[in-house]
Design a protein around this motif. Structure first.
Motif, mmCIF file in Angstrom:
data_model
loop_
_atom_site.group_PDB
_atom_site.id
_atom_site.type_symbol
_atom_site.label_atom_id
_atom_site.label_comp_id
_atom_site.label_asym_id
_atom_site.label_seq_id
_atom_site.Cartn_x
_atom_site.Cartn_y
_atom_site.Cartn_z
ATOM 1 N N LEU A 133 0.854 -1.186 0.121
ATOM 2 C CA LEU A 133 0.011 -0.158 0.134
ATOM 3 C C LEU A 133 0.917 1.408 -0.091
ATOM 4 C CD1 LEU A 133 -2.903 -0.882 2.520
ATOM 5 C CD2 LEU A 133 -3.011 -1.024 -0.008
ATOM 6 N N ALA A 134 2.038 1.347 0.765
ATOM 7 C CA ALA A 134 2.806 2.338 1.043
ATOM 8 C C ALA A 134 3.530 2.689 -0.503
ATOM 9 C CB ALA A 134 3.871 2.089 1.791
ATOM 10 N N ALA A 135 3.974 1.493 -1.149
ATOM 11 C CA ALA A 135 4.450 1.689 -2.599
ATOM 12 C C ALA A 135 3.644 2.105 -3.387
ATOM 13 C CB ALA A 135 5.265 0.349 -2.752
ATOM 14 N N VAL A 136 2.236 1.560 -3.568
ATOM 15 C CA VAL A 136 1.335 2.296 -4.468
ATOM 16 C C VAL A 136 1.188 3.788 -4.241
ATOM 17 C CG1 VAL A 136 -1.092 2.122 -5.051
ATOM 18 C CG2 VAL A 136 0.155 -0.005 -4.583
ATOM 19 N N LEU A 137 1.159 4.394 -2.988
ATOM 20 C CA LEU A 137 0.844 5.601 -2.546
ATOM 21 C C LEU A 137 2.157 6.468 -3.077
ATOM 22 C CD1 LEU A 137 -0.329 7.842 -1.069
ATOM 23 C CD2 LEU A 137 0.678 7.260 0.844
ATOM 24 N N ALA A 138 3.450 5.763 -3.136
ATOM 25 C CA ALA A 138 4.588 6.559 -3.242
ATOM 26 C C ALA A 138 4.638 6.671 -4.974
ATOM 27 C CB ALA A 138 5.783 5.636 -2.910
ATOM 28 N N PHE A 139 4.082 5.801 -5.327
ATOM 29 C CA PHE A 139 4.038 5.804 -6.912
ATOM 30 C C PHE A 139 3.193 6.820 -7.713
ATOM 31 C CE2 PHE A 139 1.933 4.502 -10.991
ATOM 32 C CZ PHE A 139 2.945 4.319 -11.804
ATOM 33 N N PHE A 140 1.941 6.909 -6.914
ATOM 34 C CA PHE A 140 0.980 8.101 -7.297
ATOM 35 C C PHE A 140 1.524 9.538 -6.871
ATOM 36 C CE2 PHE A 140 -1.724 4.493 -7.531
ATOM 37 C CZ PHE A 140 -2.443 4.570 -8.753
#
Length: 642
Positions: free
Chosen positions: A237-244
């Motif tokens: 979830l943190a990686a997805v947030l960082a991607f956006f």
């Protein structure tokens, strides 16, 4: 010479030969579920622990690769998962900080050899010399040190620090550089991790009909699975947030960055390396690593054996095989660029809760790690360091053992000293020096206990036998207690005994009390020593040569000149103690006799080597004492002048 059965030897070294005979589909499904569940915990942890050890993220996956394969062949405890741990990662960082990964790989290789030697030589008993209070203080201090080292990751700070003290100094010095996005993300990750840990223990009850009960069971299983896989969930979830929120020029979050894709190529451990412009030979690498070449494998052994004992649940544990298996895991891992590894209590608990049946679960976990290295490493670029820091902090919080203080206070308060000493020294002086200090405190306490061996001293006088003292030493008598025991027994020779029958008296020494069955004729206390005040107002000492008779009066006494030493429970005396015994017998024999009763052959040999014609009684002590009394009376009659 007895020949070794090859089949028994192979099954001993490779326990898989035994349990694989009954391996079936049902057991395999249980192991597969446990292996996948542990992999969801291991992969994000290994990336985080690589950062804790000071290396690039892929090294955490390298360290997770071979342990499962090897332990599936050689391990005995189904729950144990071999891979990176917070404690060994911290120790690795302690000894390799400022160098490169070659040093960590060398520690892994040499540590594996040390563990193999310890296992083959059956030196596993040495870990028993590290007491539980020392281990508890060490792990608690390590947990706090690890959590403190991640404060800079939680706050988005950038500075280098090695120890607990330097970390907090750096935090206060750079606190004004705190990055708000990283801080908010790390706090959110911590809240989610703690919350998801709680939901896995939720029990759905109060459902009566079968369909609702089945639905509730599925929901409960899903909650449990989400709880044990919380690290993977949070990291994704943190990686997805960082991607956006990612921007090319201005990074709102500090990211993991590029991870070298692909599997590590098997190669020999490095015995020379270059750091910057400096080239290190093998000898220089060994010198730089110093005590870490012993401390790291020993800590790994202690942790692994402790985890195996915890999950053995009373069954027999082959500690030697566990040490050998761990040594092979590190030895082979070094050929695949691994840093030191051992079992993790957190992952072992997850494996146990997942229904693991055999060590084959580690095989499935390692296969998933292998696939991750081969296919998924490019997607780890966007993992925020704040999320990895939160994973580490939440993983080590349970290592702080506060409950043990209450237990020690109720059972053995003196053991609080090594606990607190180890804890404080680890925080102030560093993990490795703190452990050495804790073991040192344990040794001092052990010598203290040996300096006060238990001696049950009795005085016997039934009116028929000559009055005598009897002692019952137990176990081994060593140099630390030699002088104390000798002085105690010498003081008995000078203690005056009333002329009345005294089988009701209590014999009191500095540390020991023994009571003889009470006789109504006498009531009082004998004190062994000088100037002792003993209950009921009786002051007994060697200076006045009087002993109270319990009725308010006193009479001049006489000394018991026979000392009976029961040796049936005594199995060893060291050289220093034997010399002390020699002096004791010399002193006592001036006016009396020392009788050795029920003496073992080994003890007799020791006594014969230092004493001149020692007196032994291995049969009826009563008849022996009567004969001695008759001889003494005849001698006294012959010496009386006409």
């Amino acid at each position: 010479m007895k020949l070794i059965d090859p089949r028994r030897f192979v099954s001993r070294v490779f326990p898989i030969v035994q349990w694989s005979k009954s391996y079936d589909l049902q057991i395999g499904v249980g192991d597969l579920i446990a292996g996948i569940t542990v992999a969801l915990t291991l992969i994000p942890q290994s990336i985080a622990y690589a950062s804790l050890a000071g290396f690039e993220p892929q090294y955490g996956l390298y360290a997770s690769l071979t342990g499962g394969f090897v332990y599936a062949l050689m391990g005995t405890c189904p729950q144990i998962n071999i891979g990176p741990t917070a404690l060994l990662s911290l120790l690795t960082f302690t000894y390799t900080n400022g160098t490169n990964s070659d040093f960590a790989v060398l520690v892994c290789f040499i540590g594996g050899i040390v563990q193999l030697i310890a296992g083959i030589a059956q030196l596993g008993f040495l870990v028993e010399f590290v007491s539980l209070p020392v281990v508890s203080g060490f792990t608690s201090a390590a947990a706090i040190t690890i959590a403190s080292s991640q404060i800079k990751g939680l706050l988005g700070l950038r500075f280098s620090a090695e120890s607990f003290m330097s970390t907090w100094k750096g935090v206060f010095k750079h606190i004004q550089d705190t990055r708000l996005p990283d801080t908010l993300l790390s706090l959110a990750c911590c809240v989610v991790l703690i919350g998801m840990k709680v939901i896995k223990d939720i029990k759905i009850k109060g459902i009566n009909d079968e369909k609702s009960r089945r639905t509730g069971l599925i929901i409960q299983k899903c909650l449990w699975f989400a709880g044990v896989g919380r690290n993977a969930v949070v990291v994704v979830l943190a990686a997805v947030l960082a991607f956006f929120v990612h921007q090319d020029k201005d990074e709102p979050l500090i990211l993991t960055g590029n991870i070298t894709p692909g599997l590590p190529m098997p190669q020999l451990p490095p015995f020379h390396t270059t750091v910057g412009n400096t080239t290190y030979t093998a000898g220089e690498m060994f010198t730089h690593l110093g005590s870490g070449l012993l401390v790291v494998p020993i800590v790994g052994i202690i942790s692994n054996v402790a985890i195996a004992k915890a999950f053995a649940r009373g069954s027999t544990l082959d500690a030697t095989q566990e040490i050998v298996a761990l040594g092979v895991c590190n030895f082979i891992g070094a050929f695949f660029r691994s840093f030191p590894v051992n079992g993790s209590f957190t992952r072992s608990a997850v494996s146990d809760a997942s229904g693991v049946r055999t060590p084959a679960a580690g095989l499935y976990t390692s296969i998933i790690v292998l696939l991750t290295l081969a296919l998924l490493t490019p997607y780890f670029y966007f993992i925020p360091r704040a999320a990895l820091a939160a994973v580490i902090v939440c993983a080590v919080l349970h290592m702080v053992d506060i409950a043990i203080i209450k237990k020690l206070w109720a059972t053995s308060r003196l053991d609080i000293i090594p606990l607190v000493g180890t804890f404080v020294c680890c925080l102030v002086l560093g993990i490795e020096l703190g452990l050495i200090c804790g073991v040192g405190v344990d040794v001092v306490l052990l010598l203290y206990y040996h300096s006060r061996p238990p001696l049950r001293i009795e005085f016997a006088d039934d009116g028929i036998l000559p009055p005598h003292y009897a002692i019952h030493p137990v176990g081994g008598l060593h140099f630390a207690g030699a002088e104390r025991v000798r002085s105690q027994l010498i003081s008995l020779r000078n203690t005056k005994i009333p002329n009345t029958r005294l089988e009701g008296l209590t014999v009191v020494t500095d540390d020991n009390i023994a009571t003889i069955p009470r006789d109504p004729v006498a009531n009082g206390t004998i004190a062994v020593g000088n100037g002792n005040n003993v209950g009921n107002g009786n002051n007994v000492g060697n200076t006045d040569n009087f002993v109270a008779n319990g009725t308010g009066g006193a009479e001049r006494g006489r000394s018991a000149n026979i000392l009976v030493i029961y040796c049936d429970a005594l199995y060893r005396m060291d050289y220093t103690f034997l010399q002390s015994i020699k002096m004791l017998v010399t002193e006592w024999s001036k006016t009396g006799q020392v009788i050795w009763c029920n003496t073992r052959p080994g003890i007799k040999d020791q006594l014969n080597s230092v004493l001149h014609e020692p007196i032994y009684c291995d049969n009826d002590l009563r008849m022996f004492l009567l004969r001695i009394s008759a001889v003494d009376e005849q001698q006294a009659f012959n010496d009386t002048p006409l």
